[in-house]
Structures are given as structure tokens and as C-alpha cells.
Design a protein around this motif. Structure first.
Motif, mmCIF file in Angstrom:
data_model
loop_
_atom_site.group_PDB
_atom_site.id
_atom_site.type_symbol
_atom_site.label_atom_id
_atom_site.label_comp_id
_atom_site.label_asym_id
_atom_site.label_seq_id
_atom_site.Cartn_x
_atom_site.Cartn_y
_atom_site.Cartn_z
ATOM 1 N N PHE A 1 32.683 20.214 13.999
ATOM 2 C CA PHE A 1 31.390 19.558 14.135
ATOM 3 C C PHE A 1 31.439 18.045 13.931
ATOM 4 O O PHE A 1 30.684 17.312 14.548
ATOM 5 C CB PHE A 1 30.362 20.233 13.222
ATOM 6 N N LEU A 2 32.357 17.582 13.090
ATOM 7 C CA LEU A 2 32.452 16.145 12.830
ATOM 8 C C LEU A 2 33.158 15.406 13.963
ATOM 9 O O LEU A 2 32.790 14.295 14.345
ATOM 10 C CB LEU A 2 33.224 15.933 11.526
ATOM 11 N N ALA B 1 40.969 23.290 16.016
ATOM 12 C CA ALA B 1 39.653 22.867 16.499
ATOM 13 C C ALA B 1 39.769 22.339 17.934
ATOM 14 O O ALA B 1 38.997 22.721 18.811
ATOM 15 C CB ALA B 1 39.065 21.796 15.587
ATOM 16 N N PHE B 2 40.762 21.488 18.176
ATOM 17 C CA PHE B 2 40.944 20.931 19.523
ATOM 18 C C PHE B 2 41.303 22.023 20.525
ATOM 19 O O PHE B 2 40.762 22.086 21.619
ATOM 20 C CB PHE B 2 42.028 19.850 19.514
ATOM 21 N N PHE B 3 42.239 22.871 20.116
ATOM 22 C CA PHE B 3 42.700 23.925 21.013
ATOM 23 C C PHE B 3 41.543 24.827 21.412
ATOM 24 O O PHE B 3 41.314 25.132 22.577
ATOM 25 C CB PHE B 3 43.798 24.747 20.326
ATOM 26 N N SER B 4 40.805 25.246 20.398
ATOM 27 C CA SER B 4 39.764 26.234 20.634
ATOM 28 C C SER B 4 38.618 25.673 21.475
ATOM 29 O O SER B 4 37.987 26.403 22.232
ATOM 30 C CB SER B 4 39.245 26.753 19.291
ATOM 31 N N LEU C 1 18.471 9.965 17.060
ATOM 32 C CA LEU C 1 19.334 10.030 15.874
ATOM 33 C C LEU C 1 20.674 10.683 16.222
ATOM 34 O O LEU C 1 21.744 10.201 15.835
ATOM 35 C CB LEU C 1 18.629 10.826 14.771
ATOM 36 N N ALA C 2 20.606 11.773 17.005
ATOM 37 C CA ALA C 2 21.833 12.469 17.389
ATOM 38 C C ALA C 2 22.750 11.542 18.174
ATOM 39 O O ALA C 2 23.965 11.501 17.936
ATOM 40 C CB ALA C 2 21.493 13.715 18.205
ATOM 41 N N VAL C 3 22.160 10.780 19.076
ATOM 42 C CA VAL C 3 22.964 9.838 19.866
ATOM 43 C C VAL C 3 23.650 8.846 18.936
ATOM 44 O O VAL C 3 24.840 8.551 19.065
ATOM 45 C CB VAL C 3 22.091 9.076 20.886
ATOM 46 N N ARG C 4 22.885 8.359 17.951
ATOM 47 C CA ARG C 4 23.456 7.382 17.025
ATOM 48 C C ARG C 4 24.641 7.964 16.266
ATOM 49 O O ARG C 4 25.687 7.342 16.123
ATOM 50 C CB ARG C 4 22.380 6.951 16.037
ATOM 51 N N LEU C 5 24.459 9.191 15.767
ATOM 52 C CA LEU C 5 25.538 9.850 15.019
ATOM 53 C C LEU C 5 26.779 10.032 15.887
ATOM 54 O O LEU C 5 27.907 9.782 15.456
ATOM 55 C CB LEU C 5 25.075 11.218 14.512
ATOM 56 N N ILE C 6 26.544 10.446 17.119
ATOM 57 C CA ILE C 6 27.679 10.683 18.005
ATOM 58 C C ILE C 6 28.418 9.377 18.282
ATOM 59 O O ILE C 6 29.656 9.323 18.242
ATOM 60 C CB ILE C 6 27.186 11.328 19.329
ATOM 61 N N VAL C 7 27.663 8.312 18.483
ATOM 62 C CA VAL C 7 28.312 7.028 18.766
ATOM 63 C C VAL C 7 29.135 6.557 17.558
ATOM 64 O O VAL C 7 30.273 6.105 17.699
ATOM 65 C CB VAL C 7 27.268 5.965 19.176
ATOM 66 N N CYS D 1 39.710 9.709 11.368
ATOM 67 C CA CYS D 1 40.011 11.035 10.812
ATOM 68 C C CYS D 1 41.293 11.591 11.431
ATOM 69 O O CYS D 1 42.191 12.056 10.732
ATOM 70 C CB CYS D 1 38.881 11.987 11.174
ATOM 71 N N ILE D 2 41.360 11.532 12.744
ATOM 72 C CA ILE D 2 42.523 12.094 13.433
ATOM 73 C C ILE D 2 43.785 11.358 12.988
ATOM 74 O O ILE D 2 44.810 11.964 12.680
ATOM 75 C CB ILE D 2 42.354 11.986 14.969
ATOM 76 N N PHE D 3 43.687 10.054 12.882
ATOM 77 C CA PHE D 3 44.834 9.247 12.483
ATOM 78 C C PHE D 3 45.310 9.618 11.075
ATOM 79 O O PHE D 3 46.508 9.836 10.844
ATOM 80 C CB PHE D 3 44.440 7.766 12.549
ATOM 81 N N VAL D 4 44.373 9.736 10.162
ATOM 82 C CA VAL D 4 44.743 10.042 8.770
ATOM 83 C C VAL D 4 45.354 11.445 8.665
ATOM 84 O O VAL D 4 46.390 11.640 8.008
ATOM 85 C CB VAL D 4 43.506 9.920 7.845
ATOM 86 N N VAL D 5 44.738 12.415 9.345
ATOM 87 C CA VAL D 5 45.283 13.772 9.285
ATOM 88 C C VAL D 5 46.710 13.787 9.832
ATOM 89 O O VAL D 5 47.591 14.463 9.314
ATOM 90 C CB VAL D 5 44.398 14.759 10.065
#
Ligand code: TRP
Length: 450
Positions: A52-53, A221-224, A422-428, A438-442
Motif C-alpha cells: 500500500f505504501l 509485493a512487486f511480483f504479486s 488528498l489521495a493525489v497528493r499522497l500518491i505524488v 524506501c526501495i533504496f534502503v531495503v
């Protein structure tokens, strides 16, 4: 947008093909064994967080890029960032999709073998099923035959084109699969060790989750969600103008996670009730399911139904993988649809054969402890998909005009409400900062670089 390209016919068809691409072996085969090997509940929780994130925003990014350009992955990037090197994201996608198609077809081939075995009966119950799967998977020609046969089925559908082949099948099959899973969930809840299984799946014990487990949860998550290699860019290039992108993304993620959780509810109570091991790896589901069917009245019928639907769910997923290369080959290299399909399936047949044999005579061929099958999975799921996802989200967040993001995300409503804005803002925000970081740190931690 080019008006002569194919489009999906109906609104429900759009959701059905997107969910059809997402729901497949990733949910029913891969999720349970990954969760089983990485501590159960903690893995699920972290996986959902990633879905979701990061997942939903990146789905939106792919949708935006795809529908805005109405083009295949490479052309889409070329159109949006002319003269820049972004087109190579398309190459990552093509490479990863072929790797995935190869090992995925092996597992889909196993489901075909299990359709046949549902008729002839499985040899054992509980623990003794372990030997049975191993004997089959390492037997050489039989798994190879199924892998090739599965790829031929793909060819047959793909050559018929987007609308007739893919959409129609997804519409019928997805609801049927869902209903059947529901029946099996209820059955598993009546098993003697159901409580133990549910506790394993839902109670997060973070002491069991390693940094590598977190990377696996992100890869899952990506695969699924079929994310990170432009598959959804390709699909959404066939979307209509009024298809609501945010709703479709959220619904896809929710349904996809629901199916994975249902698979967990089916598998883990049975694992504990029949004395099997949750950390059995890729063979987990193929050992546990026959044990479940063996304990049900009319088990053979349930078994046939289940493996047939799993086979069809795999088809709607692999078809979406192939479509990435095919759209590229037909539109960029000017190949005919048939020729492009042949090339894609042909390469997968060669690589798939190697993957199938890596459970038998090529089992000694390992890189860092992984067989060819495991290596393809690891490379694609844990590295290429997240890197692709990182680049796609960075691109959408920092290279696209904000007005493009807004107009695509809000295309379905004339006057967007507060919640939508608000949803648009969060997504951006997620696309610009949260997802790439997040992806980089993981990565740093999961690959042991830190
Ligand atoms: N998501 C599918 C599954 O869970 C697999 C899949 C289909 C996929 N298309 C993809 C994975 C594209 C990555 C990229 O079974």
C-alpha cells in the motif's frame, strides 16, 4: 494517443485484466512459501505495508505513463523524455519479464501435472507427499514437457490478440477462482490445528524476520502486483480515457492481497494439521494441497477444480508478461504479432527448460547457493522489479509535469472531491520521495551492502 490501437471493451474488463495479471501463482504459490520461510505474520505485515505504501503509488505511475502515451514501454519513455536514456527502463522490463516467464511456466507446468494427478490420485497423505513431489519435479522429461505445453497455451491465446484472448478469459475465471478459494478457506478453518496455522500467518513475530526477509517481502509485493517492469504501462495503454486510475489501482492491490491472504488461510492450518514444514520452499503448496484434498469428501473433484483454475490464473498472468515484449517487438521492431509472439515464447521455452531441469539433472548448477530456477526468481523479483519500480516512480514523480499527473489521476471526475485531491497528493509524495527512498534502503540492507 493513437486511435487505432486495441482497447479493452468494458469497464469491468479493465479491472478483470489488471487483477487477472496480478492474481496468479504469485499469490497462491509464491506468497505462502515466502511467508512460510520468513516468519509468517511479520512477513505478511511488512508485505502489506509495501503493497500500500509503495505498490499502489507505483501502479498509478505505470497507469499514468501508459495511458497518457498510449504506447509500449520504450516508446512511452521516449515520448515523455525525448533524447534521454529512460528507455532502458523498458529493456529492464523486457529482460525481467522473460526471466519470470521462464520459471513461472515451470510452476504452471506443475499445476498441469497436478490436474492429471487429481484424476489418477495422489500417492500418499501428509508427510509421504514430500517424496512424491520431489520425485516428479526431478524426473526430467515430464516437468519439461509440461513447461513447454504451458508455453504453447500462451502462444495460442497471445496470437489471438488483446481483446478476444485476454479480456474474455479474465472475466469468467477470476470470480470462479475467488469462490473456490472461499470454500477451501472454510474447509481449512475446520482442521484440527487451524488455530496454530492462523497464529503463524497473522501474529507478527519480528524476531523471525531478517533484513533479507524484508527484501523478500518487498520483492513479493512487486511480483504479486505485476509491478516494476512496465507490464501495467503496456496494459493501461489499452485503457480508456474515463477509466479511474486510482480506484483501479487500489482495488487491484486490495483484491490481490486478499487472494494471497486467503491462500495463507488455506495453506497454514493444513501445514500444521498434517505435520508438514512451513519453510519447505517452492514445493510447499504442491505438498500441502494434495493433503488437504485427500482429507475432503469428494477430494478428487475439488482438486481438479482447483488446479484447473490455478492453471487459468497462471495463464492470465503469463499472458500479461509476454504482452510487454510483444508490444515492443511489434511497435518498435515492426515485427508481425505472430512472429513477435513466437520469438517471445521460443526464448521462454529454452530458458524454461533449463529452469525445469534445475530440479533434476541441472540441480548441481548453482550460483551463490541458488539453482537456475532460484536465481531467475531472485534476480527478477528482488532486484530487477524493485529497480524498475524505483525508476518508474522517480520518473513519474520528478520528470512528469504535475498537470499530467493530476489530469490522469483525476480523469474520471469532472469536479474532484476533497478525498480525491488528498489521495493525489499522497500518491505524488510517495512517488517523489517515499517509494524511491524506501526501495533504496531495503536494497542496502537486504543485499547485505550496509
Ligand atoms: N503478478 C503475477 C502473479 O502474482 C505474476 C506477474 C504477471 C508478473 N505479470 C507480471 C510479475 C509482470 C511481474 C511483472 O502471479
Amino acid at each position: 494517443m493513437k486511435e487505432n490501437r486495441a482497447q479493452f471493451a468494458t469497464k469491468i474488463g479493465v479491472v478483470a485484466v489488471t487483477v487477472g495479471s496480478a492474481v496468479g501463482l504469485g499469490n497462491i504459490w509464491r506468497f505462502p512459501f515466502e511467508a512460510g520461510s520468513n516468519g509468517g505474520g511479520a512477513f505478511l505485515l511488512v508485505n502489506l505495508l509495501f503493497v500500500f505504501l509503495i505498490g499502489v503509488p507505483v501502479i498509478c505511475a505505470e497507469f499514468i505513463i501508459g495511458r497518457h502515451t498510449g504506447a509500449n514501454v520504450r516508446a512511452a519513455f521516449r515520448q515523455l523524455a525525448p533524447g534521454q536514456k529512460w528507455g532502458f527502463v523498458g529493456y529492464i522490463g523486457i529482460l525481467a519479464s522473460v526471466l519470470i516467464l521462464s520459471f513461472y511456466s515451470v510452476v504452471a507446468g506443475w499445476t498441469m501435472e497436478y490436474i492429471v494427478r487429481s484424476f489418477t490420485g495422489f500417492g500418499g497423505t501428509g508427510r509421504s507427499l514430500e517424496g512424491e513431489f520431489d520425485a516428479f519435479a526431478s524426473s526430467g522429461w515430464r516437468p519439461v514437457m509440461w513447461t513447454l505445453l504451458f508455453l504453447l497455451c500462451n502462444y495460442w491465446i497471445l496470437a489471438r490478440g488483446v481483446e478476444k484472448g485476454i479480456e474474455r478469459m479474465a472475466n469468467i475465471m477470476m470470480p470462479a477462482l475467488f469462490l473456490l478459494l472461499l470454500v477451501f478457506c472454510i474447509n481449512s478453518l475446520t482442521l484440527p490445528e487451524a488455530g496454530k496455522g492462523l497464529r503463524f500467518l497473522f501474529y507478527p513475530d519480528f524476531s523471525k524476520l531478517t533484513a533479507k526477509g524484508v527484501l523478500n517481502a518487498m520483492g513479493q509485493a512487486f511480483f504479486s502486483l505485476s509491478l516494476g517492469l512496465g507490464g501495467l504501462i503496456t496494459y493501461s495503454s489499452y485503457f480508456k480515457r474515463h477509466t479511474p486510475l486510482m480506484k483501479t489501482a487500489a482495488l487491484t492491490a486490495a483484491l490481490d492481497s486478499l487472494v494471497a491472504i486467503m491462500a495463507g488461510v488455506i495453506i497454514f492450518p493444513a501445514v500444521f494439521s498434517f505435520g508438514q514444514q512451513p519453510a519447505a520452499g517452492p514445493k510447499l503448496v504442491f505438498e500441502v494441497l494434495p493433503a488437504i484434498f485427500g482429507s475432503m469428501t469428494g477430494g478428487a473433484v475439488w482438486s481438479v477444480l482447483f488446479f484447473v483454475l490455478l492453471f487459468l490464473a497462471s495463464l492470465t498472468s503469463t499472458v500479461s508478461m509476454s504482452e510487454i515484449s510483444i508490444a515492443y517487438l511489434t511497435e518498435e521492431m515492426h515485427m508481425g504479432r505472430r512472429g513477435a509472439t513466437r520469438l517471445n515464447i521460443g526464448v521462454a521455452m529454452v530458458l524454461g527448460t533449463v529452469c525445469a531441469l534445475s530440479f533434476g539433472c541441472l540441480g548441481h548448477l548453482t550460483v551463490g547457493g541458488l539453482t537456475v530456477f532460484g536465481l531467475f526468481d531472485y534476480l527478477a523479483s528482488n532486484i530487477l522489479l524493485p529497480v524498475g519500480g524505483m525508476l518508474i516512480s522517480f520518473f513519474a514523480g520528478h520528470r512528469l509535469e504535475r498537470s499530467v499527473l493530476d489530469s490522469e489521476l483525476l480523469s474520471s471526475s469532472r469536479r474532484p472531491g476533497r478525498l480525491e485531491v488528498l489521495a493525489v497528493r499522497l500518491i505524488v509524495v510517495s512517488l517523489k520521495w517515499i517509494a524511491p527512498a524506501c526501495i533504496f534502503v531495503v536494497f542496502l540492507f537486504g543485499l547485505g551492502l550496509f
